[in-house]
Design an enzyme around this catalytic site. Structure first.
Site, PDB file in Angstrom:
ATOM      1  N   HIS A   1      49.967  46.191   7.317  1.00 54.91           N
ATOM      2  CA  HIS A   1      49.291  45.516   6.204  1.00 54.91           C
ATOM      3  C   HIS A   1      50.035  44.255   5.770  1.00 54.91           C
ATOM      4  O   HIS A   1      50.050  43.914   4.588  1.00 54.91           O
ATOM      5  CB  HIS A   1      49.184  46.455   4.993  1.00 54.91           C
ATOM      6  CG  HIS A   1      48.410  47.701   5.230  1.00 54.91           C
ATOM      7  ND1 HIS A   1      48.499  48.810   4.403  1.00 54.91           N
ATOM      8  CD2 HIS A   1      47.523  48.037   6.202  1.00 54.91           C
ATOM      9  CE1 HIS A   1      47.708  49.776   4.860  1.00 54.91           C
ATOM     10  NE2 HIS A   1      47.107  49.322   5.942  1.00 54.91           N
TER      11      HIS A   1
ATOM     12  N   HIS B   1      44.910  49.920   1.351  1.00 53.11           N
ATOM     13  CA  HIS B   1      44.851  49.511   2.749  1.00 53.11           C
ATOM     14  C   HIS B   1      44.103  48.180   2.789  1.00 53.11           C
ATOM     15  O   HIS B   1      43.297  47.874   1.917  1.00 53.11           O
ATOM     16  CB  HIS B   1      44.189  50.604   3.571  1.00 53.11           C
ATOM     17  CG  HIS B   1      44.999  51.867   3.591  1.00 53.11           C
ATOM     18  ND1 HIS B   1      45.602  52.352   4.724  1.00 53.11           N
ATOM     19  CD2 HIS B   1      45.340  52.718   2.593  1.00 53.11           C
ATOM     20  CE1 HIS B   1      46.273  53.453   4.426  1.00 53.11           C
ATOM     21  NE2 HIS B   1      46.126  53.697   3.138  1.00 53.11           N
TER      22      HIS B   1
END
Length: 605
Positions: free
Chosen positions: A542, A585
């Protein structure tokens, strides 16, 4: 129906987009909605369409380290993680990382998104975020069967219903969901009515970008934005084309460089595609800063070192990198627990049978996803530790600001991070109930089922960098996340593990656990846990921030219209522009950035 070389090379388009990934295809497809607008997309990877390794679930990591799908990036040795080199897997091909992620569709707390605007970016707030992320979505509510298994609630107003990307709750291992979410409830984590409205602090069942109407196969930018547009004459996507430097006019326009096109490499030979209006770089957090540097935009000393002529002095390029760090605790479940996990895929006979069931459209483990999430503040995990932690971080931030050694813009980021750390409505800890064994150190029992409590650091204090190593577009950049350089990151990860163990000692989860596989009963002290984490932790894929959207004097690279400072017509639109990390996320955010970039280029923002 990807394009041929002859349709792109030496041709001129209104827009050239670099990267057919999560954001890039969204931008190109939205621009091509106007038949009078022409768009060319350069993608370094292949098509990989209708590929079971991509569209069938339950095979998490199956594409990792395979150059057909994965860039296979590696960091430099991490000094605070036992000098290990971390793998940074990223999608290569149509769909980018949305083709190889774990397809969790999660959105951040509103406060994390509003921080983008607070840092100097008008219009980058929660309301805008909600508008653009829901535009891509086609949300399918849970079925009656799913509602029987878990009391899922949702607010239709918080979801998109007409976008091309299918979003739904996947089939799940409800037995493990109940154990995990029940333990969170017993520890004070509230049930979120709908985690897509700006409040995720608590426990919930999350959605995935999967298509329940198509046997819960992966829905991603290739299926949602390439497939429906591939036959349009004004939409050209050239595969296996690696972007090199941008080309510019010799004369500046009011002090700004003007891009005329992009050099790219196809089967080892250089070619050019020209842009009439704009060039949009959507190559991701890792490759976008590299392309800017190859084009002469970045830190002069670094550019000179690799032999690139400086076009724009922009020190922030490749800096301010932030990443979510992943660790966890795999638990072996008792044989009496009636669960369906991903563990069965380790058995080739079982895996082959699941493949067969997927082909004929029957329910199977490929249709399962990750659905159990807990986002909590440190005060819920351990109130006494939180008090001490908060005081020490506050003191460190104050001293760091007084030192005068912080890079421009970081002081403001730290102020927001500290404020959010002290706010119990914003989570510090993410624990995911993964229904299977997620490898760390010790191997699993071959026939056992597992629940891995995955720990993910949300708001890192450490800052890293990503920079080109040479003029060669084929060479990967140097990736240095500076993992755990600020020790509070590791301290908070230790508290993650301790909280996971606390959950494992709490009913109903306690009754279902046979043993803790990693780090195991011999690892007891905070220092032992820290050493375990230094040994096993890695990226959660990420990474953000390498081309930060900040004021130029604050080490920013792009403005709120995503235009690169010092350029007339170069934009960057992917996760690299996010200036401060968020608790979620990242794929939904990448879709939202693509949607907003398209509106900016259309002149409707």
């Amino acid at each position: 129906m990807a394009s041929n070389l002859s349709e792109v090379a030496e041709k001129t388009f209104d827009y050239v987009v670099i990267g057919a990934g999560t954001a890039g295809l969204v931008i190109a497809a939205r621009l091509a909605e106007d038949p009078a607008v022409s768009v060319a997309v350069l993608e370094a990877g292949g098509a990989n369409l209708i590929d079971p390794k991509i569209i069938w679930g339950g095979q998490f990591g199956a594409t990792f380290q395979d150059p057909k799908y994965d860039w296979g990036f590696t960091t430099v040795p991490q000094a605070h993680s036992n000098n290990r080199q971390w793998m940074w897997n990223r999608g290569k091909g149509l769909g980018g990382s949305s083709a190889m992620n774990f397809y969790a569709w999660i959105k951040p707390p509103a406060a994390d998104v509003n921080a983008f605007e607070e840092l100097g970016n008008p219009g980058w707030n929660w309301e805008s975020y909600k508008k653009y992320t829901t535009r891509s979505e086609h949300f399918t509510p849970p079925t009656e069967e799913q509602l029987k298994d878990f009391p899922f609630t949702f607010d239709p107003a918080l979801h998109g219903h007409s976008g091309p990307l299918s979003v739904a709750i996947p089939r799940t291992s409800f037995a493990t969901d109940k154990l995990f979410l029940g333990a969170l409830e017993a520890n004070g984590a509230k049930l979120i009515r709908d985690p897509y409205g700006g409040d995720i602090t608590g426990r919930f069942i999350g959605s995935s970008h999967v298509d329940p109407a198509n046997a819960f196969t992966r829905s991603y930018t290739a299926t949602a934005f390439f497939g429906p547009n591939q036959i349009k004459p004004n939409f050209k996507v050239l595969l296996n084309a690696t972007a090199g430097p941008l080309m510019f006019k010799e004369e500046k326009d009011q002090g700004e460089v003007v891009a005329t096109g992009v050099q790219f490499f196809y089967q080892g030979r250089p070619y050019v595609v020209r842009a009439r209006k704009e060039v949009v770089i959507s190559a991701g957090t890792i490759n976008s800063p590299k392309i800017l540097e190859l084009s002469g935009i970045g830190q002069p000393a670094l550019l000179q070192k690799i032999g690139v002529t400086v076009k724009v002095d922009l020190p922030g390029v490749g800096e301010n990198v932030q990443d979510h760090v992943l660790g966890g605790v795999p638990m072996e479940l008792k044989p009496s627990v009636p669960v369906q996990t991903f563990d069965g895929f380790r058995n080739p006979v079982f895996a082959k049978h699941q493949d067969h069931l997927q082909v004929i459209g029957r329910e199977n483990r490929h249709q399962f996803g990750i659905s159990s999430f807990g986002y909590v503040p440190l005060t819920l995990a351990d109130p006494e530790v939180a008090k001490s932690f908060h005081k020490r971080v506050a003191k460190w931030v104050e001293e760091a600001k007084k030192s005068g050694k912080l890079p421009p813009g970081l002081s403001e980021q730290y102020d927001i991070q500290l404020r959010h750390l002290l706010d119990d409505s914003i989570p510090d800890i993410e624990i995911v109930g993964f229904p299977g064994f997620f490898q760390f150190l010790n191997p699993p029992e071959p026939k056992a089922n597992h629940l891995t409590l995955l720990s993910i650091l949300q708001h890192p204090w450490s800052r890293g960098s990503i920079h080109a190593k040479s003029q060669d577009p084929m060479e990967d950049p140097a990736i240095d996340p500076h993992a755990f350089e600020v020790p509070f990151d590791l301290e908070l990860m230790v508290e993650h593990i301790k909280f996971s163990r606390k959950l494992a000692r709490t009913e109903p989860l306690k009754a279902g656990i046979e043993r803790e596989v990693d780090p195991g009963p011999n690892v007891k002290t905070d220092e032992q846990i820290a050493e375990y984490l230094r040994t096993v932790c890695g990226t959660c894929f990420h990474a953000i921030g390498s081309v930060s959207m900040l004021p130029r004097e604050k080490n920013g690279c792009v403005d709120s219209q995503l235009k690169v400072y010092g350029t007339k017509n170069v934009r960057v639109a992917d996760l690299s522009i996010v200036p401060l990390h968020f608790a979620a996320h990242s794929v939904a955010t990448a879709f939202g950035i693509g949607e907003k970039m398209a509106d900016i280029l259309k002149g409707v923002v």
